[in-house]
Design an enzyme around this catalytic site. Structure first.
Site, PDB file in Angstrom:
ATOM      1  N   CYS A 105     -55.949 -29.035 -17.514  1.00 41.76           N
ATOM      2  CA  CYS A 105     -55.186 -29.648 -18.615  1.00 41.76           C
ATOM      3  C   CYS A 105     -54.960 -31.124 -18.310  1.00 41.76           C
ATOM      4  O   CYS A 105     -53.825 -31.616 -18.290  1.00 41.76           O
ATOM      5  CB  CYS A 105     -53.855 -28.931 -18.813  1.00 41.76           C
ATOM      6  N   CYS A 147     -43.206 -31.342 -17.734  1.00 40.44           N
ATOM      7  CA  CYS A 147     -42.296 -32.399 -18.185  1.00 40.44           C
ATOM      8  C   CYS A 147     -41.208 -31.798 -19.070  1.00 40.44           C
ATOM      9  O   CYS A 147     -40.927 -32.300 -20.155  1.00 40.44           O
ATOM     10  CB  CYS A 147     -43.052 -33.505 -18.911  1.00 40.44           C
ATOM     11  N   GLY A 166     -55.548 -38.236 -18.619  1.00 39.59           N
ATOM     12  CA  GLY A 166     -56.299 -38.688 -17.458  1.00 39.59           C
ATOM     13  C   GLY A 166     -55.522 -39.524 -16.470  1.00 39.59           C
ATOM     14  O   GLY A 166     -56.108 -40.017 -15.496  1.00 39.59           O
TER      15      GLY A 166
END
Length: 635
Positions: free
Chosen positions: A332, A546, A336
């Site tokens: 996932c 997150c 990048g």
């Protein structure tokens, strides 16, 4: 003018004579300006689903969760820059940014920013985010009048292992001063929630983000900018309830008039007229001049040398501790940021395999890798839930036994083909700083029995003639993968898709339910099962999210340790965040139980609290050492 607009203008005139109008005032403010200050300010309240709020209050404590909710509505007051140490150094980048700022070469990018000369001292050059407020002298919780020449610091990170990180200090919240506009009424623009969240992070207002606008707005007008947040509707859901193009009259009958109290994010100058805004499909509609939070934008600044990234994300790559020559998997991986951070830590020696299920996101990874001149990154389109190659699949895409042949295809070459059906669709492999189009080589016989209609042939011919289109940017498809062999990676990073309840700023969370949170956790466990199969014995898995949700963080760690006895929590370096949450959670009707961590386990994970002095996003990191796999790993 209308009665309300006249009243606001008269109040503005009175306060203009007395000085700037404070929008974020204390309880001692005079009653004559109290209603104005309550409306034209930024003081949002985050609304939660009652069950979700109860769950988080039980996990954190009611007071602590209230602080977290408040912090989530505001951006972090500094920008974190990761330096590409293969192309530059922290000192060199810091000097370049200072030279740019002092030379005003990008004044549109850094609005009214200058560097204090005292920042040249070593004490101010090296610090962490927790020390920045004291060193700079302006707290993010204090009010600073807009229009004052701002002093911004560019500081090197003080934490060991993060020498490639720079902090650029922002400021806010600021008091907004709405000046009398030569007898004209106050003109306003309403933007969408997602647009407002981007503006709070330093972006401009682009055309698609504008929902409503006052009448007779022309180019160069000064407008107050507010945000429309979703409201409850009759069917039990949530909706903005504003038709794009709505005219604002300055009346209480305006769309979301009351709901927009305390949701003003700044002022700007229109670059288009009202009609132009709602006719155009792209472009900047409003140039933001006065913001509640002033944060620098880094668009097109030192491309390839720097990458704007949240501090916990940078730390995650460090904790993985990739070594030169290793084979690393970033599941996932889009967009990048962590992928390129890993490649840089490996000094571009080894192999970093990045996967994502979205074609365009894989292209973003390849584009960023090329921009940073990284050669060891290979990106594939792959669903994380299918990362392990099935036994009945053919040779694995991306493995050494998969042969590829580079093809240099130009527009002239493509025009020579009569139809796309005459060739195999090419794919992309990242094998150098440039993107190379590749075509799989196999011994399969052509499907001579396949029937192609004339309509299909014409469609393929048009596609070849007109170009790849939006979904096939750069002229080719990305390479698909059928998965990877078990035990084929030295280290695996799973930055799992999550509820994202740690991202800042956030203005709406009411759509999140306990059921949706549990669904995220269910998929994360399945992804983690894939990661366990792919990492070799003696390897490392790093899991991160997150979100502030313990069900996606501590509960996942509990599941991993209870399910895979050969996994053990490892210490983390650098360790900047706080410990994990200890204990367990049980629903009121005892229909759902959730186990978290023991005290010793909680000390080994790393949790970033958005309400702490670090002023980061909400984030969670767990690192696992992989022992000998003496038991069968579930598929």
């Amino acid at each position: 003018m209308k009665r309300l607009a006249l009243r606001i203008r008269n109040i503005l005139r009175r306060h203009k004579a007395a000085g700037p109008i404070p929008h974020l005032m204390d309880s001692a403010s005079s009653s004559s300006s109290l209603s104005l200050s309550e409306r034209y300010c930024y003081n949002p309240i985050l609304r939660w689903n009652p069950q979700v709020e109860e769950y988080f209050a039980a996990a954190y404590g009611a007071e602590h969760f209230a602080r977290i909710s408040k912090a989530l509505t505001r951006p972090s007051c500094y920008s974190c820059i990761r330096v590409n140490t293969l192309k530059s150094s922290s000192d060199a980048v810091r000097k370049k940014l200072m030279d740019i700022l002092e030379g005003n070469d990008i004044s549109d990018v850094f609005d009214h920013m200058e560097i204090r000369k005292s920042a040249e001292s070593e004490d101010h050059q090296v610090m962490g985010p927790g020390r920045m407020s004291n060193a700079i002298g302006t707290s993010c919780d204090g009010d600073t009048p807009i229009g004052v020449r701002e002093s911004y610091h560019i500081c090197k990170c003080q934490y060991p292992g993060l020498e490639n990180v720079l902090f650029v200090r922002g400021s806010g919240p600021h008091m907004l001063c709405f000046d009398d506009q030569s007898g004209q009424s106050l003109k306003e623009v309403i933007v969408s929630r997602k647009c407002a969240e981007a503006v709070l992070r330093g972006a401009q207002i682009f055309v698609p983000g504008v929902l409503a606008c006052s009448s007779h707005v022309e180019i160069g007008d000064k407008v107050a900018v507010s945000v429309a947040v979703e409201q409850p509707v009759q069917d039990g859901g949530w909706a903005v309830g504003i038709t794009r193009g709505t005219v604002l009259q300055g009346l209480e009958s305006d769309a979301h008039y009351q709901e927009r109290n305390s949701l003003y994010i700044g002022q700007g100058i229109t670059l288009m007229s009202r009609s132009g805004i709602f006719r155009a499909s792209e472009g900047i509609a409003v140039d933001m001049k006065d913001r509640v939070y002033k944060l620098p934008s880094f668009n097109d600044v030192l491309e390839g040398e720097i990458f704007l990234q949240n501090l916990p994300s940078i730390i995650t790559a460090r904790i993985l501790d990739p070594q030169q020559g290793e084979r690393i998997l970033d599941m996932c991986a889009a967009p990048g940021g962590k992928t390129t951070a890993i490649a840089i830590l490996m000094k571009d020696k080894g192999e970093v395999v990045a996967t994502d299920r979205s074609h365009n996101k894989v292209m973003d990874i390849l584009k960023l890798a090329a921009e940073m001149d990284l050669h060891c990154i290979k990106a594939y389109k792959l669903d994380a839930l299918k990362s392990v190659q099935r036994a009945d699949e053919g040779s694995n895409v991306g493995m050494a036994d998969h042969k590829v042949e580079a093809l240099n295809i130009t527009a002239e070459d493509l025009s020579s083909f009569g139809s796309a059906a005459d060739i195999e669709v090419p794919s992309i492999e990242k094998c150098s700083s440039s993107l190379t189009i590749t075509q799989s080589v196999d011994n399969r016989k052509p499907d001579v029995g396949r029937y192609l209609s004339k309509a299909t042939l014409r469609k393929d011919a048009r596609r070849m003639r007109n170009g790849p289109g939006r979904n096939h940017c750069m002229g080719s498809r990305v390479e698909n993968s059928k998965g990877f062999m078990p035990n084929s990676f030295d280290r695996v990073l799973l930055d799992a898709p999550c509820s994202a309840l740690g991202l800042r700023p956030r203005l709406f969370t009411a759509e999140v339910t306990l059921e949706s949170l549990r669904t995220h956790a269910k998929y994360q466990r399945r992804m983690f099962d894939q990661a366990v199969q792919l990492v070799r014995p003696g390897g490392v898995i790093v899991y991160s999210t997150c979100t502030i949700n313990p069900g996606e963080n501590e509960a996942l760690v509990r599941y991993a340790l209870d399910t895979y006895k050969f996994l053990s929590l490892a210490s983390q370096h650098p360790k900047i965040g706080g410990p994990g949450i200890v204990g367990r959670c049980e629903s009121l009707n005892k229909s759902y139980e959730e186990e978290w961590l023991t005290q010793s386990e909680a000390e080994l994970v790393q949790r970033f609290d958005p309400s702490s002095s670090l002023d980061t996003i909400g984030f969670f990191i767990a690192k696992f050492d992989v022992g000998q796999k003496d038991v069968k790993v579930p598929a």
